[in-house]
Structures are given as structure tokens and as C-alpha cells.
Design a protein around this motif. Structure first.
Motif, PDB file in Angstrom:
ATOM      1  N   HIS A 103       8.158  -5.138   2.883  1.00 37.18           N
ATOM      2  CA  HIS A 103       6.708  -5.125   2.740  1.00 37.18           C
ATOM      3  C   HIS A 103       6.271  -4.071   1.728  1.00 37.18           C
ATOM      4  CE1 HIS A 103       5.761  -8.059   5.714  1.00 37.18           C
ATOM      5  NE2 HIS A 103       6.331  -7.395   6.700  1.00 37.18           N
ATOM      6  N   ASP A 104       6.917  -2.899   1.767  1.00 26.66           N
ATOM      7  CA  ASP A 104       6.532  -1.816   0.872  1.00 26.66           C
ATOM      8  C   ASP A 104       6.762  -2.215  -0.585  1.00 26.66           C
ATOM      9  OD1 ASP A 104       7.570   1.431  -0.023  1.00 26.66           O
ATOM     10  OD2 ASP A 104       5.555   0.858   0.559  1.00 26.66           O
ATOM     11  N   LYS A 105       7.863  -2.910  -0.849  1.00 27.22           N
ATOM     12  CA  LYS A 105       8.151  -3.343  -2.219  1.00 27.22           C
ATOM     13  C   LYS A 105       7.142  -4.383  -2.695  1.00 27.22           C
ATOM     14  CE  LYS A 105      13.109  -2.455  -1.947  1.00 27.22           C
ATOM     15  NZ  LYS A 105      14.431  -3.056  -1.758  1.00 27.22           N
ATOM     16  N   GLU A 106       6.656  -5.209  -1.767  1.00 27.07           N
ATOM     17  CA  GLU A 106       5.708  -6.252  -2.131  1.00 27.07           C
ATOM     18  C   GLU A 106       4.275  -5.742  -2.242  1.00 27.07           C
ATOM     19  OE1 GLU A 106       5.991  -9.491   0.571  1.00 27.07           O
ATOM     20  OE2 GLU A 106       7.792 -10.296  -0.345  1.00 27.07           O
ATOM     21  N   ALA A 107       4.019  -4.563  -1.682  1.00 30.15           N
ATOM     22  CA  ALA A 107       2.658  -4.025  -1.698  1.00 30.15           C
ATOM     23  C   ALA A 107       2.225  -3.749  -3.132  1.00 30.15           C
ATOM     24  CB  ALA A 107       2.592  -2.735  -0.888  1.00 30.15           C
ATOM     25  N   PRO A 108       0.970  -4.030  -3.454  1.00 34.48           N
ATOM     26  CA  PRO A 108       0.486  -3.741  -4.810  1.00 34.48           C
ATOM     27  C   PRO A 108       0.509  -2.247  -5.086  1.00 34.48           C
ATOM     28  CG  PRO A 108      -1.319  -4.359  -3.364  1.00 34.48           C
ATOM     29  CD  PRO A 108      -0.059  -4.605  -2.604  1.00 34.48           C
ATOM     30  N   GLU A 109       0.458  -1.887  -6.370  1.00 40.16           N
ATOM     31  CA  GLU A 109       0.529  -0.477  -6.747  1.00 40.16           C
ATOM     32  C   GLU A 109      -0.632   0.331  -6.178  1.00 40.16           C
ATOM     33  OE1 GLU A 109       2.885   1.346  -8.449  1.00 40.16           O
ATOM     34  OE2 GLU A 109       4.066  -0.451  -8.071  1.00 40.16           O
ATOM     35  N   GLU A 110      -1.809  -0.277  -6.076  1.00 37.19           N
ATOM     36  CA  GLU A 110      -2.980   0.416  -5.549  1.00 37.19           C
ATOM     37  C   GLU A 110      -3.633  -0.442  -4.484  1.00 37.19           C
ATOM     38  OE1 GLU A 110      -5.739   1.623  -8.522  1.00 37.19           O
ATOM     39  OE2 GLU A 110      -4.316   2.940  -9.524  1.00 37.19           O
ATOM     40  N   PRO A 111      -4.393   0.197  -3.589  1.00 33.40           N
ATOM     41  CA  PRO A 111      -5.116  -0.591  -2.581  1.00 33.40           C
ATOM     42  C   PRO A 111      -6.099  -1.544  -3.241  1.00 33.40           C
ATOM     43  CG  PRO A 111      -5.243   1.778  -2.111  1.00 33.40           C
ATOM     44  CD  PRO A 111      -4.671   1.627  -3.479  1.00 33.40           C
ATOM     45  N   ASP A 112      -6.491  -2.569  -2.507  1.00 35.87           N
ATOM     46  CA  ASP A 112      -7.488  -3.519  -2.984  1.00 35.87           C
ATOM     47  C   ASP A 112      -8.874  -2.913  -2.762  1.00 35.87           C
ATOM     48  OD1 ASP A 112      -9.149  -5.583  -3.580  1.00 35.87           O
ATOM     49  OD2 ASP A 112      -8.202  -7.049  -2.251  1.00 35.87           O
ATOM     50  N   TYR A 113      -9.435  -2.332  -3.832  1.00 41.48           N
ATOM     51  CA  TYR A 113     -10.722  -1.651  -3.714  1.00 41.48           C
ATOM     52  C   TYR A 113     -11.903  -2.615  -3.593  1.00 41.48           C
ATOM     53  CZ  TYR A 113      -8.366   2.740  -4.656  1.00 41.48           C
ATOM     54  OH  TYR A 113      -7.541   3.836  -4.573  1.00 41.48           O
ATOM     55  N   SER A 114     -11.632  -3.935  -3.678  1.00 44.17           N
ATOM     56  CA  SER A 114     -12.712  -4.883  -3.433  1.00 44.17           C
ATOM     57  C   SER A 114     -12.957  -5.034  -1.926  1.00 44.17           C
ATOM     58  CB  SER A 114     -12.384  -6.249  -4.043  1.00 44.17           C
ATOM     59  OG  SER A 114     -11.302  -6.850  -3.349  1.00 44.17           O
ATOM     60  N   LYS A 115     -11.964  -4.611  -1.121  1.00 46.08           N
ATOM     61  CA  LYS A 115     -12.149  -4.640   0.327  1.00 46.08           C
ATOM     62  C   LYS A 115     -13.039  -3.475   0.740  1.00 46.08           C
ATOM     63  CE  LYS A 115      -7.772  -6.869   1.504  1.00 46.08           C
ATOM     64  NZ  LYS A 115      -6.516  -6.753   2.277  1.00 46.08           N
ATOM     65  N   THR A 116     -13.768  -3.664   1.822  1.00 45.25           N
ATOM     66  CA  THR A 116     -14.652  -2.609   2.313  1.00 45.25           C
ATOM     67  C   THR A 116     -14.503  -2.470   3.820  1.00 45.25           C
ATOM     68  OG1 THR A 116     -16.486  -4.164   2.582  1.00 45.25           O
ATOM     69  CG2 THR A 116     -16.373  -2.964   0.496  1.00 45.25           C
ATOM     70  N   GLY A 117     -15.068  -1.400   4.352  1.00 42.06           N
ATOM     71  CA  GLY A 117     -15.120  -1.207   5.793  1.00 42.06           C
ATOM     72  C   GLY A 117     -13.756  -1.244   6.458  1.00 42.06           C
ATOM     73  N   TRP A 118     -13.689  -1.971   7.581  1.00 45.19           N
ATOM     74  CA  TRP A 118     -12.472  -1.987   8.385  1.00 45.19           C
ATOM     75  C   TRP A 118     -11.311  -2.668   7.661  1.00 45.19           C
ATOM     76  CZ3 TRP A 118     -11.681   1.043  12.320  1.00 45.19           C
ATOM     77  CH2 TRP A 118     -10.540   0.845  13.108  1.00 45.19           C
ATOM     78  N   ASP A 119     -11.596  -3.663   6.811  1.00 42.63           N
ATOM     79  CA  ASP A 119     -10.527  -4.329   6.057  1.00 42.63           C
ATOM     80  C   ASP A 119      -9.807  -3.328   5.157  1.00 42.63           C
ATOM     81  OD1 ASP A 119     -11.003  -6.786   7.196  1.00 42.63           O
ATOM     82  OD2 ASP A 119     -12.328  -7.465   5.581  1.00 42.63           O
ATOM     83  N   PHE A 120     -10.572  -2.475   4.485  1.00 43.34           N
ATOM     84  CA  PHE A 120      -9.979  -1.451   3.613  1.00 43.34           C
ATOM     85  C   PHE A 120      -9.204  -0.433   4.449  1.00 43.34           C
ATOM     86  CE2 PHE A 120     -10.328   2.526   1.057  1.00 43.34           C
ATOM     87  CZ  PHE A 120      -9.560   2.104  -0.017  1.00 43.34           C
ATOM     88  N   HIS A 121      -9.770  -0.047   5.587  1.00 45.44           N
ATOM     89  CA  HIS A 121      -9.108   0.902   6.484  1.00 45.44           C
ATOM     90  C   HIS A 121      -7.750   0.353   6.931  1.00 45.44           C
ATOM     91  CE1 HIS A 121      -8.559   3.733   9.805  1.00 45.44           C
ATOM     92  NE2 HIS A 121      -8.299   2.668  10.564  1.00 45.44           N
ATOM     93  N   GLU A 122      -7.730  -0.909   7.361  1.00 43.57           N
ATOM     94  CA  GLU A 122      -6.485  -1.516   7.841  1.00 43.57           C
ATOM     95  C   GLU A 122      -5.435  -1.589   6.740  1.00 43.57           C
ATOM     96  OE1 GLU A 122      -5.174  -2.503  10.688  1.00 43.57           O
ATOM     97  OE2 GLU A 122      -6.890  -1.822  11.838  1.00 43.57           O
ATOM     98  N   GLU A 123      -5.881  -1.887   5.511  1.00 42.61           N
ATOM     99  CA  GLU A 123      -4.916  -1.952   4.408  1.00 42.61           C
ATOM    100  C   GLU A 123      -4.308  -0.576   4.134  1.00 42.61           C
ATOM    101  OE1 GLU A 123      -4.637  -2.878  -0.338  1.00 42.61           O
ATOM    102  OE2 GLU A 123      -5.939  -4.133   0.889  1.00 42.61           O
ATOM    103  N   LEU A 124      -5.163   0.451   4.089  1.00 41.22           N
ATOM    104  CA  LEU A 124      -4.654   1.808   3.857  1.00 41.22           C
ATOM    105  C   LEU A 124      -3.696   2.229   4.966  1.00 41.22           C
ATOM    106  CD1 LEU A 124      -7.715   3.912   2.621  1.00 41.22           C
ATOM    107  CD2 LEU A 124      -5.728   3.181   1.293  1.00 41.22           C
ATOM    108  N   LYS A 125      -4.054   1.918   6.206  1.00 39.96           N
ATOM    109  CA  LYS A 125      -3.209   2.291   7.337  1.00 39.96           C
ATOM    110  C   LYS A 125      -1.852   1.597   7.248  1.00 39.96           C
ATOM    111  CE  LYS A 125      -4.053   0.602  11.468  1.00 39.96           C
ATOM    112  NZ  LYS A 125      -4.673   0.343  12.790  1.00 39.96           N
ATOM    113  N   GLN A 126      -1.864   0.306   6.951  1.00 40.74           N
ATOM    114  CA  GLN A 126      -0.601  -0.432   6.866  1.00 40.74           C
ATOM    115  C   GLN A 126       0.264   0.090   5.722  1.00 40.74           C
ATOM    116  OE1 GLN A 126       0.325  -2.776   9.241  1.00 40.74           O
ATOM    117  NE2 GLN A 126       2.264  -2.304   8.281  1.00 40.74           N
ATOM    118  N   ARG A 127      -0.351   0.361   4.585  1.00 40.08           N
ATOM    119  CA  ARG A 127       0.402   0.895   3.450  1.00 40.08           C
ATOM    120  C   ARG A 127       1.008   2.252   3.790  1.00 40.08           C
ATOM    121  NH1 ARG A 127      -0.773  -0.998  -1.759  1.00 40.08           N
ATOM    122  NH2 ARG A 127      -0.889   1.098  -2.608  1.00 40.08           N
ATOM    123  N   ALA A 128       0.247   3.064   4.535  1.00 39.91           N
ATOM    124  CA  ALA A 128       0.764   4.365   4.957  1.00 39.91           C
ATOM    125  C   ALA A 128       1.949   4.193   5.906  1.00 39.91           C
ATOM    126  CB  ALA A 128      -0.338   5.177   5.627  1.00 39.91           C
TER     127      ALA A 128
END
Length: 198
Positions: A28-53
Motif C-alpha cells: 500500500h505504501d508503494k502505491e500511495a501517491p507522493e502527496e495527499p489528495d488536497y482536493s479531499k476535505t474534512g474527515w476524508d482528508f483526515h482518514e487519508e493522512l491517518k492511513q498514510r501515516a
């Protein structure tokens, strides 16, 4: 003989499960994009950051949902905080490292030798090796139980977040992993506040 065979089978299954989990996270880490998807907002963005972490081996994390948990991401420059509130609902915050203004470590304990760590810890100890931080935090450890161990992070806007590592009573052991993880958290926050990580 049956007990030995059962033990070996269970051990093999546990090891295989751990290997599969590590490989899955790495995949999953290798498939993750280089940067978070900044078009996401609110809880969707939070969940993406948490999963990437969670996928990144350099992430520092601690705590639990009830008292609050956090991830100092090794992939993205964000402190991700999450806590369970009324009705089991989760609330979260995503704090860019550039928004972290200060941090205050604390330790409250009871026992034969009372000791509270606050601002005094921020002097020469932080500048030293991780072992020095662990020693200062452990203090009189064997005679005392830790009631609460964490760090208060303050943002540029004045918001405060309590990153709890231990909620006791808890008696640290020699080479305690929770204490070492806490020391890594303190070191990383120190680097962030001093502009070494942004």
C-alpha cells in the motif's frame, strides 16, 4: 507430542500473518501517491493522512481512542490527532508541522519519589541522545507508578492538543517501549519546533 505440534502450527500461523501484514502495508505504501489528495476535505482528508501515516515505518504513534491517539507522520508533514467523544463518535485534527508553535512534556506519578516533568525537561536533556530523554522521563521509575505521561502541543493559533502516551497507574519496566516511543515523540516535536522538520 500433540501440544508441541499445536504450538508449532500456531507459531507458524502467527509468523505468516505478521509477514502478510507487513507485505500488505509495504504494498500500500508503494502505491500511495507522493502527496495527499488536497482536493479531499474534512474527515476524508483526515482518514487519508491517518492511513498514510500508518503505512509508513517512520511514523511515531501512541495513545488510544478513548484518551486520544496521535500519529507524527513519517510520510507527510502532519500531526494527526484523533479522539473518541460522546456516543463513541470520533473527532480528529490534522495539524501541519509548520503550525506547531510549542510543546510541553509532562509526567504525573505517585509513589515514594514524586517527580513532575514540565518545562524543566526542555533544556539540555532534549538536546541530548534519546537515552538521556528516557532516563529523565523514567526518573525514579521503580518506586513510582505513572498516572499520566504525555505532551501538550500548542499551535500558532493557540489551539492545544494533549498527546497522551500513558494513562496509568503504570509502572515502567527496563527498556520500556512506551517510554522510548514517548522520547522519540519529544525529539521529533523538538526538531519540528526548531525548524529542522517542516
Amino acid at each position: 507430542m500433540a501440544y508441541i505440534i499445536t504450538f508449532i502450527v500456531l507459531w507458524v500461523l502467527i509468523v505468516a500473518g505478521a509477514i502478510i501484514k507487513i507485505q500488505s502495508d509495504s504494498h500500500h505504501d508503494k502505491e500511495a501517491p507522493e502527496e495527499p489528495d488536497y482536493s479531499k476535505t474534512g474527515w476524508d482528508f483526515h482518514e487519508e493522512l491517518k492511513q498514510r501515516a500508518k503505512w509508513n515505518s517512520d511514523t511515531i504513534s501512541a495513545g488510544n481512542k478513548k484518551y486520544g491517539q496521535y500519529w507524527l507522520s513519517g510520510k507527510d508533514p502532519y500531526l494527526v490527532v484523533e479522539k473518541e467523544v460522546s456516543g463513541g463518535r470520533l473527532t480528529g485534527a490534522d495539524i501541519p508541522y509548520t503550525d506547531i508553535k510549542s510543546y510541553d512534556p509532562y509526567k504525573y506519578e505517585h509513589g515514594e519519589n514524586k517527580n513532575v516533568i514540565g518545562r524543566a525537561l526542555l533544556g539540555g536533556v532534549i538536546a541530548g541522545p534519546i537515552g538521556g530523554i528516557v532516563g529523565a522521563i523514567s526518573g525514579s521509575g521503580q518506586n513510582n507508578s505513572i498516572d499520566s505521561l504525555g505532551v501538550i502541543v500548542t499551535t500558532n493559533e493557540g489551539d492545544r492538543y494533549d498527546l497522551k502516551t500513558i494513562v496509568g497507574p503504570y509502572r515502567p519496566e527496563r527498556d520500556d517501549l512506551h517510554i522510548k516511543n514517548y522520547a522519540k515523540t519529544i525529539r521529533k516535536l523538538d526538531e519540528i519546533v526548531n525548524g529542522e522538520i517542516n
